[in-house]
Design a protein around this motif. Structure first.
Motif: not given
Length: 414
Positions: A355-363
């Motif tokens: 999980c990331m704190p801004d709720m977006k994946p890292v792509i």
């Protein structure tokens, strides 16, 4: 020594999807994992392709809800008190990004991924011949309290209906008509019609991986932490010897930091742990749909060979021993809703959500290594977003125009 155009680290749903889409664009790919495809995080989940999840799971802002969680007596969320100080800075960032205005912006940025999630899965499912695993019947929220039912109905109309999502509001009688073996504890439900369910998520990932191998891909066993820069690309160790690749993709889910940290990156990746256990139905009871008991905080899903009871999130060290507390609370609550029979396994399964704190994946591309790419941090929606993420990253890596804007998911945002 073997050489590929790309090595993809991680054979979960995201990594396998990346590998398939790169392969479809003419790249030779090695898919590397310490275990078989779909045997870690991708195996144990609710099995939903959550097309209706246009608002990500956020940090609660209601003080009464926060107070309830602070007591640490819940099924849907639990924390290890000794781990709390370590995860607190991440939770503060998560809470900050969950403010209404920021959550609305983040939801809009995630929407293109969610909107294309089911169609991208269906394309791969058709290619892999896995149509028997998908059931396009949606899932049902079940409510025990009139107040929570009314609140959810209002939210569905205000937030979800404007996106064109389809749902049925169910009375207690209508809910019983769709799930005849439910006990009379529910006052109603909401049936979300757009999502699909997968009756064996692990088998789905294995089926995708089998398609990858059948098309000439290389599936290798090895430790992703062996990745190191080499002349012209990357070097890694497999059970069959040394491998090399021009480019590398880190798609290791909750273990991604084991590799990117040694390469000099400090992404705020956290892990939300979760549990499941399988049961036989008692007697001749049948469960048709995946059910979320909103007021108790557990999910019950019909899988290919048993019923899967899942908990919410646990904040604890990624590698700490499992704790049975949430499942011990969930089992008696679930038995008041549906007639669960005996357990089919001695020990519960423990999984880890990246999980990331801004709720977006890292792509996207690594800022300091032009031949390194990332695809991790999909929060609660790795199964949902695997194929759409794989397509997006493969288009970026092969110089195609991405079919959606990748900027919101850029690694450079950190």
């Amino acid at each position: 020594m073997s050489r590929s155009d790309v090595v993809v680290l991680g054979a979960g749903i995201v990594g396998v999807s990346v590998a398939l889409h790169l392969q479809a664009r003419g790249r030779s790919v090695t898919l590397l994992d310490r275990r078989g495809p779909g045997e870690e995080t991708s195996y144990g989940n609710a099995g939903l392709i959550e097309r209706a999840s246009v608002v990500p799971y956020s940090f609660p802002r209601d003080l009464l809800v926060l107070a309830r969680y602070a007591l640490n007596h819940n099924i849907d969320a639990r924390y290890d008190p000794l781990f709390a100080p370590k995860v607190a800075p991440w939770l503060i960032r998560f809470w900050y990004n969950s403010a209404p205005a920021r959550l609305k912006r983040i939801s809009a940025e995630l929407l293109p991924l969610i909107q294309n999630s089911l169609s991208e899965h269906k394309a791969l499912i058709a290619e892999a011949g896995l149509g028997h695993l998908i059931h396009e019947i949606g899932w049902i929220e079940v409510f025990r309290k009139e107040a929570s039912h009314r609140k959810a109905i209002a939210e569905a109309a205000d937030v979800y209906a404007p996106h064109g999502l389809r749902y049925d509001v169910l009375s207690a009688e209508q809910l019983k008509a769709r799930e005849p073996h439910l006990a009379d504890v529910a006052v109603g439900g909401i049936h979300w019609l757009d999502p699909a369910s997968i009756r064996d998520p692990g088998d789905l990932v294995k089926g995708y991986a089998a398609l990858f191998v059948a098309r000439g891909g290389r599936l290798a066993t090895g430790d992703a932490r062996s990745l190191e820069a080499a002349p012209g690309g990357w070097r890694f160790k497999t059970a069959d010897g040394i491998g090399e690749a021009d480019q590398a993709v880190i798609a290791l889910g909750p273990w991604s930091d084991d590799v990117f940290r040694d390469l000099g990156y400090r992404f705020p990746l956290a892990v939300k742990r979760g549990y499941h256990r399988h049961y036989r139905p008692a007697g001749n009871a049948v469960l048709n749909h995946t059910l979320l008991d909103v007021d108790k905080g557990f999910l019950l899903a019909p899988m290919a060979h048993a019923l899967r009871l899942t908990t919410g999130v646990e904040f604890a060290d990624r590698d700490a021993p499992p704790s049975p507390i949430q499942l011990e609370r969930a089992e008696p609550a679930a038995k008041t809703l549906f007639p669960l029979g005996e357990r089919t396994e001695a020990e519960p399964w423990l999984g880890r959500r990246p999980c990331m704190p801004d709720m977006k994946p890292v792509i996207g591309q690594a800022p300091r290594h032009k031949s390194l790419w990332f695809a991790f941090g999909h929060n609660h929606h790795g199964l949902t977003l695997g194929p759409v993420s794989g397509r997006l990253l493969a288009e970026m890596m092969t110089g195609q125009t991405p079919f959606i804007d990748p900027a919101p998911y850029s690694p450079a945002r950190f």
